[in-house]
Enzyme design. Structure first.
Site, PDB file in Angstrom:
ATOM      1  N   ASN A 167       0.829  -1.202   0.000  1.00 41.66           N
ATOM      2  CA  ASN A 167       0.000   0.000   0.000  1.00 41.66           C
ATOM      3  C   ASN A 167       0.863   1.251   0.000  1.00 41.66           C
ATOM      4  OD1 ASN A 167      -2.387  -1.522   0.112  1.00 41.66           O
ATOM      5  ND2 ASN A 167      -2.279  -1.672   2.348  1.00 41.66           N
ATOM      6  N   ALA A 178       2.578   4.188  -1.543  1.00 36.79           N
ATOM      7  CA  ALA A 178       2.382   4.953  -2.775  1.00 36.79           C
ATOM      8  C   ALA A 178       3.686   5.147  -3.538  1.00 36.79           C
ATOM      9  CB  ALA A 178       1.755   6.308  -2.452  1.00 36.79           C
ATOM     10  N   GLY A 179       4.789   5.311  -2.815  1.00 34.71           N
ATOM     11  CA  GLY A 179       6.072   5.478  -3.480  1.00 34.71           C
ATOM     12  C   GLY A 179       6.482   4.237  -4.248  1.00 34.71           C
ATOM     13  N   ASP A 228      10.100  -6.661  -0.516  1.00 35.51           N
ATOM     14  CA  ASP A 228      10.514  -6.346   0.847  1.00 35.51           C
ATOM     15  C   ASP A 228      11.882  -5.729   0.718  1.00 35.51           C
ATOM     16  OD1 ASP A 228       9.578  -6.402   3.580  1.00 35.51           O
ATOM     17  OD2 ASP A 228      11.353  -7.587   3.994  1.00 35.51           O
TER      18      ASP A 228
END
Length: 213
Positions: free
Chosen positions: A18, A20-21, A78
């Site tokens: 989630n 945004a970047g 990750d």
């Protein structure tokens, strides 16, 4: 130039994040391949737990979680910052480095804590790590993994308006600027995520059909 279209089953992939970047960066990286990335929030998928001690285990857990709840192939990232003087910290805890129990995550708080922790450190070497995991189904027995490392140094004074996370403090000696000072299109060619994606796509081409319109 025609876009390279991968296996049709991978034209629509859920992004298990989630952030945004990350969505901006990955969308730009995948667009030339004819792959639409859909953030998991648009499909009603909650964030997965990240209980593991390694980037690869967390990436796989997030990808399988997103695929399980959507029935779509899923891509998870990750990533984090590892600092030599801190014994590899913040590592897998990078996104929540300064987070208090029950509190919100904050890039500003994370960066402020990092600078404080390094106040007396002479060694400022650090590297970004990105682990990408792509699963075609929840129980994909052969998930595709890509890894990228991006070496730099931590500086006290932030610089740059681009990027996110620790980018304003991540100085790149070869470029003579921080990651946040790089134009997005330049960063997307050399970053840890770009390296991880290149490795993942090489594996994808080797294991599945590639159609070239």
């Amino acid at each position: 130039m025609s876009a390279e279209i991968l296996n049709p089953n991978l034209r629509r992939v859920v992004l298990a994040s989630n952030n945004a970047g990350k969505l901006r960066e990955f969308s730009a990286l995948f667009a030339p391949l004819g792959i639409e990335l859909v953030p998991q929030s648009e499909l009603g998928v909650s964030e997965a737990e990240e209980p593991h001690a390694t980037f690869v285990e967390n990436a796989l857990a997030k990808a399988r979680h997103a695929s399980r709840h959507t029935g779509l192939p899923a891509l998870a990232d990750d990533s984090g910052l590892c600092v030599v003087a801190l014994g590899g910290a913040p590592g897998v805890h990078s996104a929540r480095y300064a987070q208090q129990p029950g509190g919100a995550r904050s890039d500003a708080a994370n960066n402020a804590l990092l600078v404080r922790e390094l106040a007396a450190a002479g060694d400022r070497r650090a590297w970004y790590v990105a682990l990408l995991a792509l699963v075609r189904t929840e129980n994909d027995p052969c998930p595709l993994i890509g890894e990228g490392l991006w070496h730099g140094e931590i500086v006290d004074a932030p610089a740059g308006e681009h990027g996110f996370g620790y980018d304003p403090h991540f100085y790149l000696p070869q470029q003579g600027c921080t990651a946040a000072q790089l134009a997005p299109e330049h960063k997307n060619r050399i970053s840890h995520r770009a390296q991880a994606l290149a490795q993942l796509l090489d594996k994808l081409r080797a294991t599945g059909p590639v159609d070239r319109p």
